[in-house]
Motif scaffolding. Structure first.
Motif, PDB file in Angstrom:
ATOM      1  N   SER A  42      -5.258   8.841 -24.014  1.00 20.34           N
ATOM      2  CA  SER A  42      -6.038   9.200 -22.819  1.00 20.34           C
ATOM      3  C   SER A  42      -6.487   7.949 -22.071  1.00 20.34           C
ATOM      4  CB  SER A  42      -7.264  10.038 -23.209  1.00 20.34           C
ATOM      5  OG  SER A  42      -6.873  11.286 -23.725  1.00 20.34           O
ATOM      6  N   LEU A  43      -6.960   6.955 -22.796  1.00 18.42           N
ATOM      7  CA  LEU A  43      -7.403   5.704 -22.171  1.00 18.42           C
ATOM      8  C   LEU A  43      -6.222   4.959 -21.534  1.00 18.42           C
ATOM      9  CD1 LEU A  43      -9.786   3.868 -21.566  1.00 18.42           C
ATOM     10  CD2 LEU A  43      -9.377   2.749 -23.782  1.00 18.42           C
ATOM     11  N   ALA A  44      -5.090   4.964 -22.207  1.00 20.85           N
ATOM     12  CA  ALA A  44      -3.896   4.314 -21.642  1.00 20.85           C
ATOM     13  C   ALA A  44      -3.478   5.012 -20.346  1.00 20.85           C
ATOM     14  CB  ALA A  44      -2.756   4.328 -22.656  1.00 20.85           C
ATOM     15  N   ALA A  45      -3.531   6.339 -20.329  1.00 16.49           N
ATOM     16  CA  ALA A  45      -3.188   7.088 -19.113  1.00 16.49           C
ATOM     17  C   ALA A  45      -4.160   6.754 -17.984  1.00 16.49           C
ATOM     18  CB  ALA A  45      -3.194   8.586 -19.400  1.00 16.49           C
ATOM     19  N   GLU A  46      -5.445   6.647 -18.308  1.00 15.91           N
ATOM     20  CA  GLU A  46      -6.439   6.263 -17.298  1.00 15.91           C
ATOM     21  C   GLU A  46      -6.070   4.924 -16.663  1.00 15.91           C
ATOM     22  OE1 GLU A  46     -10.461   6.047 -18.689  1.00 15.91           O
ATOM     23  OE2 GLU A  46     -10.431   8.067 -19.540  1.00 15.91           O
ATOM     24  N   ASN A  47      -5.826   3.937 -17.506  1.00 12.35           N
ATOM     25  CA  ASN A  47      -5.512   2.592 -17.013  1.00 12.35           C
ATOM     26  C   ASN A  47      -4.251   2.580 -16.158  1.00 12.35           C
ATOM     27  OD1 ASN A  47      -7.782   1.486 -18.259  1.00 12.35           O
ATOM     28  ND2 ASN A  47      -6.670   1.112 -20.150  1.00 12.35           N
TER      29      ASN A  47
END
Length: 174
Positions: A42-47
């Motif tokens: 999820s954090l990778a997708a945000e970035n």
């Protein structure tokens, strides 16, 4: 979406990116500490998606609290929904560990309202922004959530403590 000419993109992410919040109320500026593969992805997708925003492509990220409420396609991996399912099907709600871990909650109608607000907002205000979606007064510990679910049902439901699992998420969000 950008290549197809979409003007606005809202990524539905998760407050689980915060992992173990150390008992503090976490804001969008709090550093994420993802503990699970789901939270890391999820954090990778945000970035990745935030990097695509520009003057012609508005990108906003929602970090959703744990969503609850009735839907056509129920998710039973979310705390209130799984407790309700087990109460109805098994007459028992299982609480992992001591039940003192915090979970932020948000009703599905409030999530829909957040989407409407960001779609209608001035692009300059929401482009490149991350928003926690939830309510401060709906940060609850797991054990009290179980009691709320139990008391809302018109029949007797047991609550049972079970050993903790490997999931160490514990966070309150602002």
């Amino acid at each position: 979406a950008k290549e197809a000419g979409v003007k606005r993109y809202i990524l539905s992410s998760s407050c689980s990116v915060y992992g173990d919040g150390g008992g503090n109320f976490l804001t969008e500026q709090s550093p994420p500490h993802p503990l699970t593969e789901y939270a890391r992805s999820s954090l990778a997708a945000e970035n990745d998606v935030l990097a695509l925003g520009d003057d012609h492509y508005t990108v906003t990220v929602f970090r959703l609290a744990t969503v609850y409420g009735v839907s056509r396609r129920m998710r039973f991996d979310l705390v209130i929904n799984i407790m309700t399912l087990h109460a109805v099907e098994k007459g028992c709600i299982h609480i992992l560990g001591a039940g003192d871990q915090w979970r932020p909650l948000v009703h599905v109608r409030d999530v829909a309202r957040a989407f409407r607000e960001v779609i209608a907002a001035d692009r300059a205000i929401v482009n490149g922004q991350v928003f926690n979606i939830g309510r401060n007064d709906q940060n609850l510990q797991v054990l009290p959530i179980a009691y709320i679910v139990r008391e809302a049902l018109p029949f007797f439901v047991k609550t049972e403590m079970t050993p903790s699992d490997a999931d160490r998420r514990d966070y309150k969000v602002c």
